[in-house]
Design an enzyme around this catalytic site. Sequence first.
Site, PDB file in Angstrom:
ATOM      1  N   ASN A  10      73.115 -49.498 -84.020  1.00 12.24           N
ATOM      2  CA  ASN A  10      74.413 -49.564 -83.904  1.00 12.24           C
ATOM      3  C   ASN A  10      75.223 -49.885 -85.121  1.00 12.24           C
ATOM      4  OD1 ASN A  10      76.940 -50.676 -83.004  1.00 12.24           O
ATOM      5  ND2 ASN A  10      75.973 -52.598 -81.987  1.00 12.24           N
ATOM      6  N   TRP A  11      76.017 -48.801 -85.365  1.00 12.47           N
ATOM      7  CA  TRP A  11      76.879 -49.084 -86.615  1.00 12.47           C
ATOM      8  C   TRP A  11      78.230 -49.792 -86.600  1.00 12.47           C
ATOM      9  CZ3 TRP A  11      76.506 -43.115 -88.258  1.00 12.47           C
ATOM     10  CH2 TRP A  11      75.337 -42.799 -88.523  1.00 12.47           C
ATOM     11  N   LYS A  12      78.354 -50.448 -85.444  1.00 13.57           N
ATOM     12  CA  LYS A  12      79.491 -51.393 -85.177  1.00 13.57           C
ATOM     13  C   LYS A  12      80.712 -50.767 -85.836  1.00 13.57           C
ATOM     14  CE  LYS A  12      76.149 -54.957 -84.716  1.00 13.57           C
ATOM     15  NZ  LYS A  12      75.767 -56.488 -84.868  1.00 13.57           N
ATOM     16  N   HIS A 102      77.648 -55.700 -75.261  1.00 10.90           N
ATOM     17  CA  HIS A 102      77.195 -56.276 -76.428  1.00 10.90           C
ATOM     18  C   HIS A 102      77.843 -57.597 -76.649  1.00 10.90           C
ATOM     19  CE1 HIS A 102      76.504 -56.870 -80.781  1.00 10.90           C
ATOM     20  NE2 HIS A 102      75.685 -55.959 -80.691  1.00 10.90           N
ATOM     21  N   GLU A 104      79.130 -59.008 -79.114  1.00  8.03           N
ATOM     22  CA  GLU A 104      80.414 -58.864 -79.764  1.00  8.03           C
ATOM     23  C   GLU A 104      81.537 -58.611 -79.159  1.00  8.03           C
ATOM     24  OE1 GLU A 104      78.915 -56.549 -82.956  1.00  8.03           O
ATOM     25  OE2 GLU A 104      77.673 -58.241 -83.621  1.00  8.03           O
ATOM     26  N   GLU A 175      69.360 -59.456 -77.184  1.00  7.82           N
ATOM     27  CA  GLU A 175      69.771 -59.616 -78.337  1.00  7.82           C
ATOM     28  C   GLU A 175      70.377 -61.332 -78.404  1.00  7.82           C
ATOM     29  OE1 GLU A 175      71.231 -55.908 -80.527  1.00  7.82           O
ATOM     30  OE2 GLU A 175      72.810 -56.328 -79.326  1.00  7.82           O
ATOM     31  N   GLY A 181      73.116 -60.646 -87.158  1.00  2.00           N
ATOM     32  CA  GLY A 181      73.957 -60.614 -88.390  1.00  2.00           C
ATOM     33  C   GLY A 181      73.603 -61.901 -89.165  1.00  2.00           C
ATOM     34  N   SER A 219      68.844 -59.051 -86.416  1.00  2.00           N
ATOM     35  CA  SER A 219      68.316 -59.047 -87.623  1.00  2.00           C
ATOM     36  C   SER A 219      67.200 -58.477 -87.898  1.00  2.00           C
ATOM     37  CB  SER A 219      68.284 -60.639 -88.241  1.00  2.00           C
ATOM     38  OG  SER A 219      69.403 -61.007 -88.228  1.00  2.00           O
ATOM     39  N   GLY A 240      71.365 -53.322 -86.328  1.00  2.00           N
ATOM     40  CA  GLY A 240      72.728 -53.414 -86.799  1.00  2.00           C
ATOM     41  C   GLY A 240      72.844 -53.190 -88.060  1.00  2.00           C
ATOM     42  N   GLY A 241      72.769 -54.404 -88.962  1.00  2.00           N
ATOM     43  CA  GLY A 241      72.915 -53.934 -90.458  1.00  2.00           C
ATOM     44  C   GLY A 241      71.917 -53.159 -91.060  1.00  2.00           C
TER      45      GLY A 241
HETATM   46  P1  13P Z   1      72.064 -57.065 -86.891  1.00  2.00           P
HETATM   47  O1  13P Z   1      70.700 -56.305 -86.916  1.00  2.00           O
HETATM   48  O2  13P Z   1      73.139 -56.837 -87.936  1.00  2.00           O
HETATM   49  O3  13P Z   1      71.591 -58.598 -86.749  1.00  2.00           O
HETATM   50  O4  13P Z   1      72.840 -56.616 -85.424  1.00  2.00           O
HETATM   51  C1  13P Z   1      71.962 -56.591 -84.214  1.00  2.00           C
HETATM   52  C2  13P Z   1      73.122 -56.175 -83.296  1.00  2.00           C
HETATM   53  O5  13P Z   1      74.097 -56.622 -82.811  1.00  2.00           O
HETATM   54  C3  13P Z   1      72.641 -54.424 -82.741  1.00  2.00           C
HETATM   55  O6  13P Z   1      73.501 -54.336 -81.894  1.00  2.00           O
END
Ligand code: 13P
Length: 266
Positions: A10-12, A102, A104, A175, A181, A219, A240-241
């Site tokens: 997930n590149w956000k 999600h 966020e 999640e 993050g 993470s 994510g990251g």
């Molecule tokens: P991180 O891997 O950066 O913690 O993000 C997880 C995430 O929200 C994937 O959707």
Amino acid sequence: MSRTIWVLGNWKQNLLREPSASLAKAIADGLPDALGGSSGVRVGIAPTYLALDSVAPHTGDGRAAPRLLAQDVGAQEAGAFTGEVGPAMLREARVQAAIVGHSERRAHFGDHDQLVAAKLQAALAGGLDVVLCVGERLEQRDAGEHEAVVISQLSAALSGLAPELDPGRVTVAYEPVWAIGTGRTASPAQASEMHAAIRRWLDTAGLQGADRSLLYGGSVKPDNAAELLAAGEIDGFLVGGASLDARSFLDIVTSASNHARSSQAR
Ligand code: 13P
């Protein structure tokens, strides 16, 4: 029965069109090696909407091609909904699946349970697969409410599914908000315990918990992926990251392939 292991990036709200295309190409090029012939692992990437068309040529349906995902989807088919992107538009952009719920989006954009359910139904009705995210906040875990919160999110999204929609096309990703993050990963035991609870609920709801791939996100990095998979209940990741760098994403895929091969050999 061995469940498919998914590694999804997930590149956000990161990467413009060109860097998105380069990252997608690097992932696609490195995938056959990272999969190492394992047939039990599938990969997907979710760029921002405006990079979908630059990423699409590097994705596909094949075993060693990344699937193309969207990070969200509008809840309506079409009409006067300024700013929204509906399922048909995503299908036209060659998207195969949409992430919904999600944390966020729940935290910053008002995606409450009913809206998440509406998006999930619209996506399925529009021919997309769905990755449904659920997860508790830190204060909810500290108060011992984590399981109840997650089950209530699941139930809100999946209980009222119209009979013509196939729940088999929904993959659940747990999640925990406090792990996203933050560099703080849920322990394999915490993630497994929640996955087991999710499976129990799916079984109770007649949704075949035992057969379903359940993902973990929060993470995930190359150095904790193997340990999380070894716990047994986790069938892959929403990353994510670490998905913003081809090498670290592919290293997570390699961990997943090694795990799939050793499970098949057992
Ligand atoms: P991180 O891997 O950066 O913690 O993000 C997880 C995430 O929200 C994937 O959707």
